[in-house]
Design a protein around this motif. Structure first.
Motif, PDB file in Angstrom:
ATOM      1  N   PRO A 187      -1.748  -3.356  -5.804  1.00 11.27           N
ATOM      2  CA  PRO A 187      -0.625  -3.979  -6.596  1.00 11.27           C
ATOM      3  C   PRO A 187      -0.932  -4.092  -7.997  1.00 11.27           C
ATOM      4  N   ASN A 188      -0.014  -4.347  -8.910  1.00 14.60           N
ATOM      5  CA  ASN A 188      -0.399  -4.476 -10.291  1.00 14.60           C
ATOM      6  C   ASN A 188      -0.169  -5.928 -10.426  1.00 14.60           C
ATOM      7  N   GLU A 189      -0.881  -6.826 -11.283  1.00  9.98           N
ATOM      8  CA  GLU A 189      -0.764  -8.168 -11.716  1.00  9.98           C
ATOM      9  C   GLU A 189       0.520  -8.165 -12.202  1.00  9.98           C
ATOM     10  N   GLY A 190       1.110  -9.419 -11.870  1.00 10.70           N
ATOM     11  CA  GLY A 190       2.573  -9.761 -12.212  1.00 10.70           C
ATOM     12  C   GLY A 190       3.680  -8.997 -11.251  1.00 10.70           C
ATOM     13  N   GLU A 191       3.310  -8.558 -10.373  1.00  9.49           N
ATOM     14  CA  GLU A 191       4.344  -8.028  -9.163  1.00  9.49           C
ATOM     15  C   GLU A 191       4.080  -9.152  -7.807  1.00  9.49           C
ATOM     16  N   PHE A 192       5.187  -9.311  -7.000  1.00 12.37           N
ATOM     17  CA  PHE A 192       5.234  -9.945  -5.951  1.00 12.37           C
ATOM     18  C   PHE A 192       4.851 -11.440  -6.332  1.00 12.37           C
ATOM     19  N   LEU A 193       5.441 -11.511  -7.461  1.00 13.94           N
ATOM     20  CA  LEU A 193       5.049 -13.174  -7.734  1.00 13.94           C
ATOM     21  C   LEU A 193       5.792 -14.098  -6.697  1.00 13.94           C
ATOM     22  N   GLN A 194       6.977 -14.028  -6.109  1.00 19.57           N
ATOM     23  CA  GLN A 194       7.600 -14.866  -5.311  1.00 19.57           C
ATOM     24  C   GLN A 194       7.293 -14.636  -3.788  1.00 19.57           C
ATOM     25  N   LEU A 195       6.630 -13.341  -3.219  1.00 19.60           N
ATOM     26  CA  LEU A 195       6.540 -13.038  -2.109  1.00 19.60           C
ATOM     27  C   LEU A 195       5.952 -14.275  -1.186  1.00 19.60           C
ATOM     28  N   LYS A 196       6.444 -14.483  -0.230  1.00 16.80           N
ATOM     29  CA  LYS A 196       5.653 -15.627   0.706  1.00 16.80           C
ATOM     30  C   LYS A 196       5.536 -14.874   2.226  1.00 16.80           C
TER      31      LYS A 196
END
Length: 121
Positions: free
Chosen positions: A27-36
Motif C-alpha cells: 500500500p501507499n503511505e496515506g491510504e487506508f487511514l481509517q481502516l479498522k
C-alpha cells in the motif's frame, strides 16, 4: 487498491476470492487511514509489504485460506491500535509471523493483544 485505499471513511475491508489480483501488495503511505478491520480470504497474495504507516488505525486483521501468503509483515505489529490477529488455514510461516507479532506486543506490555489460530483441515 489505490482507489479503495483513498476512500476517506473506509473502516472495513474484506478482500475475498478474486477481489485482489496480484502476487504482491504494498500500500501507499496515506491510504487506508481509517481502516479498522481487514479480512483477506482466499486471495493469491504471496508477498505483503506493510507497516504501521499503511494501516495506522487497524484493530483487527483476519487472514483465511491465503495459501500463497508467505508471512504477515512484522511492521503490522507496530500498529498501536492493533488488538487482534486471526489466522485460519494458512502456511506455517504465516502462523509463525502472527505468533512473533504477539510476542512482540506482549513484550511491549500489550497483554490484551490476541492471536487466534484456526486450522480446519
Amino acid at each position: 487498491m489505490t482507489i479503495v485505499g483513498s476512500l476517506p471513511n473506509l473502516q472495513v475491508l474484506k478482500l475475498l476470492w478474486s477481489s485482489f489480483v496480484g502476487l504482491e501488495w504494498e500500500p501507499n503511505e496515506g491510504e487506508f487511514l481509517q481502516l479498522k478491520y481487514l479480512r483477506l480470504r482466499e486471495i493469491n497474495l504471496e508477498n505483503w509489504i506493510a507497516n504501521s504507516i499503511h494501516f495506522p488505525s487497524l484493530k483487527c486483521l483476519v487472514i483465511e485460506r491465503c495459501e500463497n501468503l508467505k508471512e504477515i509483515p512484522c511492521g503490522i505489529g507496530e500498529i498501536p491500535t492493533l488488538e487482534s490477529i486471526e489466522v485460519s488455514d494458512c502456511r506455517d510461516s504465516v502462523v509463525t509471523s502472527a505468533k512473533q507479532i504477539q510476542e512482540e506486543q506482549q513484550s511491549l506490555g500489550y497483554d490484551d493483544f490476541r492471536v487466534r489460530i484456526v486450522n480446519r483441515s
